[in-house]
Design an enzyme around this catalytic site. Structure first.
Site, PDB file in Angstrom:
ATOM      1  N   SER A 163      37.639  47.295  45.969  1.00 32.93           N
ATOM      2  CA  SER A 163      36.648  46.525  45.221  1.00 32.93           C
ATOM      3  C   SER A 163      35.718  47.463  44.459  1.00 32.93           C
ATOM      4  O   SER A 163      35.770  47.551  43.240  1.00 32.93           O
ATOM      5  CB  SER A 163      35.850  45.623  46.163  1.00 32.93           C
ATOM      6  OG  SER A 163      34.814  44.967  45.466  1.00 32.93           O
ATOM      7  N   ASP A 181      36.281  39.291  45.461  1.00 34.20           N
ATOM      8  CA  ASP A 181      36.793  40.249  44.492  1.00 34.20           C
ATOM      9  C   ASP A 181      38.286  40.399  44.697  1.00 34.20           C
ATOM     10  O   ASP A 181      38.785  41.440  45.109  1.00 34.20           O
ATOM     11  CB  ASP A 181      36.086  41.602  44.626  1.00 34.20           C
ATOM     12  CG  ASP A 181      36.361  42.504  43.416  1.00 34.20           C
ATOM     13  OD1 ASP A 181      37.016  42.036  42.471  1.00 34.20           O
ATOM     14  OD2 ASP A 181      35.908  43.666  43.442  1.00 34.20           O
ATOM     15  N   GLY A 234      39.104  52.859  37.873  1.00 38.03           N
ATOM     16  CA  GLY A 234      40.553  52.877  37.649  1.00 38.03           C
ATOM     17  C   GLY A 234      41.328  52.731  38.938  1.00 38.03           C
ATOM     18  O   GLY A 234      42.471  52.283  38.941  1.00 38.03           O
ATOM     19  N   HIS A 252      37.752  41.597  39.760  1.00 36.91           N
ATOM     20  CA  HIS A 252      36.973  42.062  38.610  1.00 36.91           C
ATOM     21  C   HIS A 252      37.842  42.731  37.557  1.00 36.91           C
ATOM     22  O   HIS A 252      37.361  43.044  36.469  1.00 36.91           O
ATOM     23  CB  HIS A 252      35.847  43.000  39.062  1.00 36.91           C
ATOM     24  CG  HIS A 252      36.285  44.358  39.494  1.00 36.91           C
ATOM     25  ND1 HIS A 252      36.458  44.701  40.820  1.00 36.91           N
ATOM     26  CD2 HIS A 252      36.587  45.482  38.784  1.00 36.91           C
ATOM     27  CE1 HIS A 252      36.832  45.970  40.894  1.00 36.91           C
ATOM     28  NE2 HIS A 252      36.916  46.464  39.678  1.00 36.91           N
ATOM     29  N   SER A 292      40.302  50.679  41.122  1.00 43.73           N
ATOM     30  CA  SER A 292      40.040  49.285  41.492  1.00 43.73           C
ATOM     31  C   SER A 292      41.325  48.491  41.645  1.00 43.73           C
ATOM     32  O   SER A 292      42.235  48.586  40.818  1.00 43.73           O
ATOM     33  CB  SER A 292      39.165  48.617  40.429  1.00 43.73           C
ATOM     34  OG  SER A 292      37.861  49.119  40.468  1.00 43.73           O
TER      35      SER A 292
END
Length: 439
Positions: free
Chosen positions: A343, A248, A326, A224, A328
């Site tokens: 994720s 993801d 952030g 993502h 992620s």
């Protein structure tokens, strides 16, 4: 702009000449600018004192003087216009000198609290010379060039014994060598970015995510964070593959000069990555991310599905370690073994929450990537213990690239491929429901 500088500007505007207003000179006994700078950060003061080998008190005083100097320079840059030729502080940060091309403007410089110096070239003229060099391909014997306001020259760096090549480069660019100084240099510039798990990187216009794990040629992260083809900075690279929703995960191919490292940022310090052996449910797990740093918890469930606004993600691992936006894409480790990339989930690192990660072995298999590990080649670490001998009625084969929608048989049962990947031992259809669905 301080009140005194503002008053000087108003007087100049009204009188059209150098005002008789005197601003306090920039010196150690007059450290604080009249408007007052923001309070110095203790960590910054400590670092400045350490590296400049001065006391913390001197570091604070220097920062205050530098704040005032910045105000004065900004005022004079505007007021002097095309006669401005740059400004610089002396090594102690006590005296601000301002270059001017018109001696008649010296009074204005003194009134602002700086020392004037008349020079032949304005800053704008020097910048034009530099832009001519910028527009030409440089020989490898020229490590760089810059405007040096203290000498009112363009400085061209050159390798030893290669000064004539540097002069030829300047001449071909349209630069008068009388305006340039050629300096022998041992510099060998290169990008100094190591690709380390948990560090921040940026996508497109500034969206921030975190590096998962270094792989040969780049790093893995969350899907993502960016679509295939999106560009990244710090390190510079391009999303070579991305899958979201459904999965993801993604991987970024980094540009030359960026070095994948078998490390994860622990904020502070680093931890090594030795492999990707999958940890059991109930195991401790720690994650690294550029927003909240290093956080730990336990693995609660595997093969979890979660529905985001964009769609459902399957095959995730559920944990009680916290994370925030952030983080992620960041790294998950049990000991020195890579587990996955962040994720998403619920909650935050104040109230706690539930966070999911995408298992790293699935990402490596999907794109045929090799994890960067300490000590050489990563061990073979399938997500589960595979059967030693494939059962009868099996068409599935390790090493085969399967596209989404493809069907195989395993042990006499039919399975449909949910996402494209290259099969490997340990990823047999019955044990990886994220990749295969029984029919």
């Amino acid at each position: 702009m301080s009140r005194k500088i503002a008053a000087l500007a108003a007087a100049l505007s009204a009188a059209g000449l150098v005002a008789a207003i005197s601003l306090s000179p920039i010196n150690p006994s007059n450290a604080a600018p009249s408007a007052g700078p923001p309070a110095a950060d203790d960590a910054m003061v400590s670092a400045l004192a350490r590296d400049l080998r001065i006391s913390p008190a001197d570091a604070r005083a220097r920062m205050a003087r530098e704040g005032k100097a910045a105000e004065v320079e900004g005022f004079l840059r505007t007021s002097l216009g095309t006669t401005f030729a740059g400004a610089w502080l002396d090594p102690t940060g006590s005296t601000l000198t301002v270059g001017i091309t018109d001696p008649a403007r010296a009074g204005l410089v003194r009134a602002a609290g700086a020392v004037p110096k008349t020079v032949p070239r304005s800053l704008a003229q020097l910048d034009v010379l530099k832009s001519r060099l910028d527009a030409q391909p440089a020989p490898k014997t020229v490590p760089g060039w810059y405007v040096d306001v203290t000498s009112n020259q363009l400085v061209v760096l050159t390798k030893a014994g290669k000064t004539q090549q540097a002069k030829a480069f300047a001449k071909a660019s349209g630069v008068d060598t009388a305006a340039a100084r050629f300096v022998i240099s041992t510099e060998s510039p290169r990008p100094l970015i190591d690709v380390i798990g948990g560090n921040a990187y940026y996508i497109g216009s500034g969206t921030r995510c975190s590096v998962g794990f270094a792989v040969t040629g780049g790093f893995v992260t969350a899907g993502h964070c960016g679509q295939t083809g999106a560009n990244t900075t710090q390190p510079s690279g391009t999303f070579a593959g991305s899958s979201f929703p459904g999965n993801d995960y993604a991987w970024v191919r980094v540009a030359a000069g960026n070095t994948p490292r078998a490390l994860v940022n622990r904020y502070p310090g680093t931890v090594p990555v030795a492999g990707s052996t999958e940890a059991a449910v109930g195991s401790s797990v720690c994650r690294s991310g550029s927003t909240t740093g290093w956080r730990c918890g336990t693995i609660q469930q595997k093969n979890a599905s979660v529905t985001y606004p964009e769609g459902t993600i399957t095959g995730l691992t559920r944990t009680n370690a916290c994370a925030e936006p952030g983080d992620s894409g960041g790294s998950w480790l049990t000991g020195d073994q890579a587990q996955g990339v962040t994720s998403g989930g619920s909650g935050n690192c104040t109230s706690g929450g539930v966070i999911y990660f995408q298992p790293v072995n699935e990402i490596l298999g999907a794109y045929g990537l090799t994890l960067t590990v300490s000590g050489g080649t990563p061990p073979t670490t399938p997500p589960t213990t595979p059967p030693t001998t494939p059962p009868g009625g099996t068409t599935w084969q390790a090493g085969t690239a399967y596209a989404a929608g493809a069907t195989v048989t395993y042990g006499g049962r039919t399975y449909q491929c949910l996402q494209g990947h290259t099969a490997q031992t340990g990823w047999e259809p019955p044990v990886v429901p994220a990749l295969w669905q029984a029919r």
